[in-house]
Enzyme design. Structure first.
Site, mmCIF file in Angstrom:
data_model
loop_
_atom_site.group_PDB
_atom_site.id
_atom_site.type_symbol
_atom_site.label_atom_id
_atom_site.label_comp_id
_atom_site.label_asym_id
_atom_site.label_seq_id
_atom_site.Cartn_x
_atom_site.Cartn_y
_atom_site.Cartn_z
ATOM 1 N N GLU A 144 0.828 -1.196 0.000
ATOM 2 C CA GLU A 144 0.000 0.000 0.000
ATOM 3 C C GLU A 144 0.866 1.252 0.000
ATOM 4 O O GLU A 144 1.948 1.280 0.596
ATOM 5 C CB GLU A 144 -0.939 0.001 1.211
ATOM 6 C CG GLU A 144 -1.957 -1.123 1.161
ATOM 7 C CD GLU A 144 -2.946 -1.089 2.317
ATOM 8 O OE1 GLU A 144 -4.129 -1.404 2.089
ATOM 9 O OE2 GLU A 144 -2.530 -0.742 3.449
ATOM 10 N N CYS B 126 3.539 8.751 0.305
ATOM 11 C CA CYS B 126 4.122 7.862 1.305
ATOM 12 C C CYS B 126 4.301 6.495 0.664
ATOM 13 O O CYS B 126 3.317 5.877 0.230
ATOM 14 C CB CYS B 126 3.204 7.774 2.528
ATOM 15 S SG CYS B 126 3.825 6.680 3.827
ATOM 16 N N CYS C 3 6.148 -5.938 7.250
ATOM 17 C CA CYS C 3 7.305 -5.503 8.032
ATOM 18 C C CYS C 3 7.654 -6.584 9.041
ATOM 19 O O CYS C 3 6.767 -7.116 9.712
ATOM 20 C CB CYS C 3 7.006 -4.190 8.745
ATOM 21 S SG CYS C 3 8.415 -3.542 9.692
ATOM 22 N N CYS D 171 6.649 -3.997 15.748
ATOM 23 C CA CYS D 171 6.385 -2.973 16.752
ATOM 24 C C CYS D 171 4.949 -3.141 17.238
ATOM 25 O O CYS D 171 4.027 -3.337 16.436
ATOM 26 C CB CYS D 171 6.605 -1.583 16.173
ATOM 27 S SG CYS D 171 8.319 -1.272 15.666
ATOM 28 N N CYS E 72 1.901 -0.984 15.684
ATOM 29 C CA CYS E 72 1.866 -0.754 14.238
ATOM 30 C C CYS E 72 1.166 -1.908 13.536
ATOM 31 O O CYS E 72 1.602 -3.066 13.631
ATOM 32 C CB CYS E 72 3.287 -0.593 13.696
ATOM 33 S SG CYS E 72 3.367 -0.308 11.913
ATOM 34 N N CYS F 122 -0.712 6.915 9.471
ATOM 35 C CA CYS F 122 0.549 6.343 9.947
ATOM 36 C C CYS F 122 0.300 5.107 10.799
ATOM 37 O O CYS F 122 -0.497 5.127 11.733
ATOM 38 C CB CYS F 122 1.292 7.407 10.760
ATOM 39 S SG CYS F 122 2.862 6.846 11.426
#
Length: 377
Positions: A107, A120, A127, A131, A134, A360
């Site tokens: 994305e 972005c 990932c 974290c 996230c 974010c």
């Protein structure tokens, strides 16, 4: 040049790619390509400009190349950008793109503003860092992206949002500059070679022409790669994902703290040569009742005080899978005021695209099981 064979999943089926992709090749690779064909060296720069400055979609459009060369390139190579599978539009004008790649989806986000346009972009499908706050990390990891897949996100958004379309009265120099933030899916410094190759082309005046001061890379601080990036001849701005005022809390939120410690990451970031004398940015996601007290702010200010840095506060953008709540506006204000009172430059990131999970920390893989995480350097 020998053909490379790979696979791409397109609309639910596999097709074999027997031809390499021109898009994503560096100028050096293009120079070797034209030399093998007995063409003069300047042809490489011509092809490079067509690919990245003018961003044509077919070799036949490269009209200053000899017809035999165009025919040879069209026969031996693809010129392909990532395929857009979906587009989502937020009430605030933010657009999210879902790109379908071979074996994965990624994305990207386009954020229009009054005086600039921001893209972005992602560097990994998912990932591996996990974290706790996230959604990207929670949803898993598939693979690193190739340079052309990184560049193709930018090329697609730029093609779909030319300045003339929204501001037809403006001509000549673009008054609405592009900002590129490498803050999408993935840790860019775990995909160093492809990411940096893409950044070189983005920042090259003969390529995409994005000034280094308009391009920001966000990282948790993969130290060997960060130190290598600091020595690159042309570098982007730097944003460090800190998210805690001390090593203990950061370790609870970000497993990478076990490998690259809080203090070492800060020290490396402060040594990084920011373009045109700017400031290193430390990003700090505020989690309600976890890391958002005035005491946390004062501790953060103590560790960063006196340094030429900026703290970008990011109130958590919630999602059902994220096990934290957003801070209250009053808490965000008090945290920022405590930093400012200690002399730390501070800003608060305004959420964009929350309703389409484009803010974010909300980008994520759509389908498929995660692959094993790559080893950290």
């Amino acid at each position: 040049m020998p053909a490379r064979v790979g696979h791409a999943r397109v609309q639910g089926y596999d097709r074999v790619m027997s031809r390499p992709n021109l898009f994503g090749m560096s100028e050096g690779a293009l120079a070797a390509l034209v030399a093998e064909r007995g063409e003069p060296a300047f042809r490489a720069r011509q092809i490079y400009a067509w690919l990245y400055h003018r961003r044509v979609r077919e070799v036949g459009a490269m009209v200053n190349l000899p017809k035999p060369l165009r025919a040879a390139l069209a026969e031996g190579f693809e010129l392909r950008w990532p395929e857009v599978a979906e587009r989502a539009l937020s009430f605030d004008g933010t657009r999210k793109y879902l790109f379908r790649l071979d074996g994965a989806t990624i994305e990207s986000v386009y954020i229009p503003e009054d005086d600039r346009r921001t893209i972005c972009i992602s560097t990994q499908a998912g990932c591996p860092l996990k974290c706790a706050f996230c959604l990207t990390g929670i949803a898993g990891y598939k693979r690193n992206l190739r340079a052309w897949e990184i560049l193709g996100q930018v090329a697609t958004v730029m093609e779909e949002h030319p300045v003339a379309a929204t501001h037809p009265h403006r001509r000549g120099e673009d008054p609405f500059p592009w900002n590129i933030v490498v803050m999408g899916m993935g840790e860019p410094l775990l995909n160093y070679e492809a990411t940096v190759e893409a950044l070189r082309i983005l920042m090259d005046e003969g390529g995409f022409g994005v000034p280094p001061r308009k391009l920001t890379l966000s990282t948790v601080g993969i130290l060997p790669a960060l130190e290598k990036l600091a020595k690159e001849p042309v570098r982007p701005n730097l944003a460090i994902s800190l998210h805690a005022p001390d090593p203990g809390l950061r370790r609870a939120l970000m497993p990478i703290e076990e490998k690259y410690s809080f203090d070492r990451v800060i020290e490396a970031a402060l040594r990084y040569p920011i373009p045109r004398g700017g400031l290193v940015t430390f990003e700090y996601v505020l989690l309600g009742g976890v890391n958002d007290s005035v005491a946390h702010a004062r501790e953060l200010a103590r560790r960063l005080g006196g340094k030429r840095v900026k703290v970008n506060l990011i109130p958590l953008n919630p999602a059902p899978e994220i096990p934290f709540k957003a801070p209250t506006p009053e808490t965000v204000d008090a945290f920022g005021q405590a930093l400012a009172a200690a002399g730390v430059t501070v800003s608060v990131r305004r959420p964009r695209g929350r309703d389409i999970l484009a803010a974010c920390g909300q980008l994520h893989l759509k389908k498929g099981a995660p692959a094993p995480a790559p080893a950290h350097p």
